[in-house]
Design an enzyme around this catalytic site. Structure first.
Site, mmCIF file in Angstrom:
data_model
loop_
_atom_site.group_PDB
_atom_site.id
_atom_site.type_symbol
_atom_site.label_atom_id
_atom_site.label_comp_id
_atom_site.label_asym_id
_atom_site.label_seq_id
_atom_site.Cartn_x
_atom_site.Cartn_y
_atom_site.Cartn_z
ATOM 1 N N CYS A 131 2.072 -7.684 -16.027
ATOM 2 C CA CYS A 131 1.475 -7.172 -14.799
ATOM 3 C C CYS A 131 0.418 -6.127 -15.123
ATOM 4 C CB CYS A 131 2.557 -6.569 -13.899
ATOM 5 S SG CYS A 131 1.906 -5.728 -12.435
ATOM 6 N N CYS A 157 1.718 -2.441 -13.676
ATOM 7 C CA CYS A 157 2.940 -1.757 -14.084
ATOM 8 C C CYS A 157 2.615 -0.585 -15.025
ATOM 9 C CB CYS A 157 3.892 -2.725 -14.787
ATOM 10 S SG CYS A 157 4.883 -3.741 -13.656
ATOM 11 N N HIS A 193 8.116 -2.758 -10.203
ATOM 12 C CA HIS A 193 7.434 -4.019 -9.901
ATOM 13 C C HIS A 193 8.157 -4.812 -8.819
ATOM 14 C CE1 HIS A 193 4.732 -7.375 -10.972
ATOM 15 N NE2 HIS A 193 5.787 -8.174 -10.915
ATOM 16 N N ASN A 223 -2.862 -6.303 1.307
ATOM 17 C CA ASN A 223 -2.616 -7.737 1.396
ATOM 18 C C ASN A 223 -1.312 -8.010 0.660
ATOM 19 O OD1 ASN A 223 -5.108 -8.292 2.686
ATOM 20 N ND2 ASN A 223 -6.133 -8.223 0.708
ATOM 21 N N SER A 247 -3.743 -10.400 -5.502
ATOM 22 C CA SER A 247 -3.935 -10.806 -6.890
ATOM 23 C C SER A 247 -2.757 -10.431 -7.770
ATOM 24 C CB SER A 247 -5.215 -10.172 -7.451
ATOM 25 O OG SER A 247 -5.141 -8.758 -7.372
ATOM 26 N N HIS A 281 2.814 -6.837 -7.619
ATOM 27 C CA HIS A 281 3.203 -5.427 -7.712
ATOM 28 C C HIS A 281 2.874 -4.732 -6.388
ATOM 29 C CE1 HIS A 281 4.210 -1.997 -10.418
ATOM 30 N NE2 HIS A 281 3.599 -1.326 -9.439
ATOM 31 N N HIS A 302 1.239 -2.745 -3.910
ATOM 32 C CA HIS A 302 -0.012 -1.988 -3.942
ATOM 33 C C HIS A 302 -0.857 -2.287 -2.719
ATOM 34 C CE1 HIS A 302 -1.688 -5.851 -5.251
ATOM 35 N NE2 HIS A 302 -2.904 -5.345 -5.053
ATOM 36 N N GLN A 337 -5.078 -1.002 -1.036
ATOM 37 C CA GLN A 337 -6.426 -0.644 -1.455
ATOM 38 C C GLN A 337 -7.079 0.311 -0.462
ATOM 39 O OE1 GLN A 337 -8.981 -3.851 -3.135
ATOM 40 N NE2 GLN A 337 -7.324 -5.249 -2.561
#
Length: 340
Positions: A52, A55, A114, A152, A160, A163, A165, A167
């Site tokens: 990943c 990570c 993760h 997303n 993508s 993990h 996350h 933006q």
């Protein structure tokens, strides 16, 4: 079809934030499905994936090594959609208009684990994410006209990496959807002397039929004009225009209601429910009063019938007008039926 009850008949609803109309066709849920069946996102993941890019301690695609972070961690996007430097755009004339844009983009790693997600975190971990959102909004807002914080979730929504996350994209211009919301809210304030979302929230709290979650400081509901099957809006109950204006209790309650709302999503079809979510607040670069603005988050999840059947915006939706196959009231009732 002619003897359907009123709530099951096709009709249109107007999105008060954008002015667009939505065609509602609840009778279409009766049709058989032989279309695409997608694989739901895998729910079980290791706490640390050596492959990943996000990570702790791992190498990213650009060769940088992630620190051994222990909470929420933010870093500049290695593949930014916007650049902070000035760019020269060749004028293509009045028919094919272009303009130069500037901005910055950041990646927000919610946690080092993760296997986590916003729905699986505890309230303290979600509170760290909330604090990060508020901090980013304030700091980036000092330099840019608009700050867009979003997530997303799931490969179905183009994420993508699995993990946990989100933006942040900050721009020197006002994006079109935000500009539409700004204009609609400003016009409503001018005509009625009140904020649009204040009146919407008051009606939702009174009616209750589209409410999904509510606490002392927040309310989550399926908007009357929802386009996606289980779309929700999350709105503070107090007068707040931007994330950084939230008080301590409001941030605490935001972490709690996020956990309950997202747990309902995951429980609806027994999967990690994919979605795109994002915060809309008063643009930082706007001049004059922002009294017409009310902070809010949108959740746009695509699943329609099950963990493997999604709503596609195609055909009539692309060529004519957005359309949905169940009413907002039906969607809210199904989300309320899930134990959070």
């Amino acid at each position: 079809m002619t003897d359907l009850p009123d709530h099951a008949l096709p009709h249109r609803r107007r999105n008060l934030l954008t002015g667009e109309w939505v065609l509602v066709s609840p009778q279409r849920n009766l049709r058989p499905w032989q279309g695409e069946v997608s694989s739901p996102s895998a729910q079980e993941r290791p706490g640390h994936d050596p492959n990943c890019y996000l990570c702790p301690g791992n190498s990213r695609a650009n060769g940088d090594t992630n620190p051994d972070y222990c909470g929420t961690w933010v870093f500049p996007n290695d593949f930014p959609a916007l650049l902070a430097s000035d760019s020269k755009i060749i004028d293509a004339g009045p028919l094919f208009q272009r303009e130069a844009v500037r901005g910055e983009t950041q990646v927000i790693c919610y946690a080092p684990d993760h296997a986590l997600s916003l729905s699986r975190m505890d309230d303290a971990q979600r509170r760290d994410v909330v604090e990060c959102w508020c901090d980013l909004s304030e700091k980036a807002g000092a330099d840019w006209a608009h700050v867009q914080i979003f997530e997303n979730r799931g490969s179905m929504m183009g994420a993508s990496s699995p993990h946990p996350h989100g933006q942040m994209w900050a721009t020197d211009f006002l994006p079109q959807i935000v500009a539409d919301e700004d204009a609609a809210q400003a016009a409503y304030r001018e005509n009625n002397g009140r904020a649009l979302l204040d009146d919407v929230l008051a009606e939702e709290l009174k009616a209750g039929e589209r409410l999904v979650e509510v606490n002392d400081n927040w309310a989550a509901f399926v908007p009357h004009w929802a386009a996606w099957p289980f779309e929700t809006a999350l709105v503070p109950r107090a007068d707040r225009a931007r994330l950084e204006e939230l008080g301590d209790d409001e941030r605490h309650d935001l972490a709690k209601i996020l956990g309950r709302l997202l747990a309902r999503y995951d429980g609806l079809f027994g999967c990690e429910f994919p979605y795109s979510m994002g915060w809309h607040g008063a643009p930082h670069g706007m001049e004059g009063s922002c009294d017409h603005w009310r902070l809010h988050a949108h959740f746009f999840p695509p699943l329609l019938r099950s963990a493997s059947v999604r709503k596609h915006m195609v055909g009539f939706e692309l060529m004519a007008e957005t359309q949905r196959d169940m009413t907002a009231e039906q969607a809210a009732e199904r989300l309320r039926a899930v134990a959070p």
